[in-house]
Enzyme design. Structure first.
Site: not given
Length: 377
Positions: A240, A266, A277
């Protein structure tokens, strides 16, 4: 140590990615998975990846299994569904395949692989989360089997499961050597599952309590043998902690793709936000976390396949993937800004789905303790 994929393996991963996208892509939902969706997962082979082919599985090793689960996690926007399927496979089906009697394997594994059955892992208790050697659920010896009594908490898939893999104290004086594993079917008298919890994330996976009231379990449904429950549980946790978290690698890959697309389209102050940055460096950190975590996970799976001691590698992998996924989800919300806070964009769901990754399968602090122990501290 070779982590490269063959042409056949890459083709299989691509096929899973495309099939999952076609069946489940879209924005994360708020509803529990349906039986129809579960059978689709079975048809795609995702519920029996590492199960022997004679029982309906694909017979893959840990590394190949991780590659398929990562493709599943990348193609499916609903991380709760990815988690539900992975918990079913690694915490329940694996211990049945590896430690179940021939009778139980023949009876249950084909249905667990095909999607006809849903399994729930019943280990956690109200007072036993990280410390699984002190289980309040007990199993009392009786003629031909055992009587289980007590309540398990936070059973993933519990409210809808057909089969439970559970663990109970059979010798209270023997610590982890006094724990035994059992396979219990839902319709067994004395088994009661609660309504689903109202959770923060992983909404497609229902979780709740399961109560055993002097529930009779025959000897043939004991996993391994009396007192082997602790070792069996740790075995399943190895699978798991390594392979389940490959689904979170897919999630991280999906997040990077979404963030790059958003940062290129955008615009603010006359520039794409990706030109700043502050945004670009966040995306770079997301990529660094992903590739670093993937290498650790692949090493852990490779060691499992080689039969090597993988405790340290699995703990490092689990820690890196879970913490990295959570950090990247936070970064994604910041990159999307106000849109990242809105549910219709689907970004906030990734944050809700990554928070529990640092808790289940052993918390991040537990992984650090394991790592420290392996280092000799």
């Amino acid at each position: 140590m070779d982590f490269s994929w063959s042409t056949q393996q890459r083709a299989a991963q691509s096929a899973v990615l495309e099939a999952v996208r076609e069946a489940f892509d879209g924005r994360p939902g708020t509803d529990f998975f349906t039986r129809g969706q579960w059978r689709t997962l079975g048809d795609l082979g995702l519920l029996g990846l590492c199960v022997p082919t004679e029982y309906g599985g694909q017979g893959l090793g840990a590394l190949e299994t991780a590659g398929m689960v990562e493709a599943f996690g990348r193609g499916c926007a609903d991380t709760g569904l990815v988690f539900a399927a992975s918990a079913h496979l690694f915490a329940c089906t694996v211990p049945i395949a590896d430690f179940g009697t021939d009778t139980v394997r023949t009876k249950l594994l084909p249905g667990l692989c095909s999607g006809d059955l849903v399994a729930g892992n019943a280990m956690t208790e109200a007072e036993a989360g990280s410390d699984v050697s002190r289980l309040a659920v007990t199993a009392e010896r009786t003629d031909g089997g055992w009587l289980l009594s007590g309540e398990k908490s936070f059973v993933s898939n519990g409210p809808v499961a057909d089969v439970y893999v559970t663990y109970a104290t059979t010798d209270p004086w023997a610590g982890h050597l006094g724990v035994t594993g059992f396979v219990v079917e839902r319709d067994t008298p004395g088994v009661t599952a609660s309504e689903p919890f109202d959770k923060l994330g992983l909404l497609a996976c229902p979780a709740g309590t399961v109560t055993f009231d002097r529930c009779f379990v025959p000897d043939e449904q004991v996993l391994g043998g009396e007192g082997m429950g602790g070792a069996i549980f740790q075995h399943s946790m190895g699978w798991e902690r390594a392979c389940l978290f490959a689904g979170y690698l897919g999630l991280m890959d999906r997040l990077i793709e979404r963030c790059v697309e958003h940062a290129r389209s955008r615009r603010q102050f006359g520039h794409r936000i990706g030109d700043f940055q502050a945004v670009a460096h966040r995306v770079v950190e997301m990529k660094l976390r992903l590739d670093s975590a993937r290498l650790l996970l692949h090493r852990a799976c490779w060691q499992m396949d080689q039969g090597e001691d993988s405790v340290l590698s699995v703990a490092l992998s689990k820690l890196a993937v879970s913490e990295g996924a959570l950090a990247s989800a936070v970064d994604a919300v910041q990159i999307f800004g106000g849109r990242g806070y809105r549910r219709d964009q689907g970004i906030e769901a990734y944050l809700r789905d990554t928070v529990p990754s640092t808790i289940f399968s052993g918390t991040s602090d537990i992984q650090r303790l394991l790592i420290a122990k392996e280092l000799g501290l």
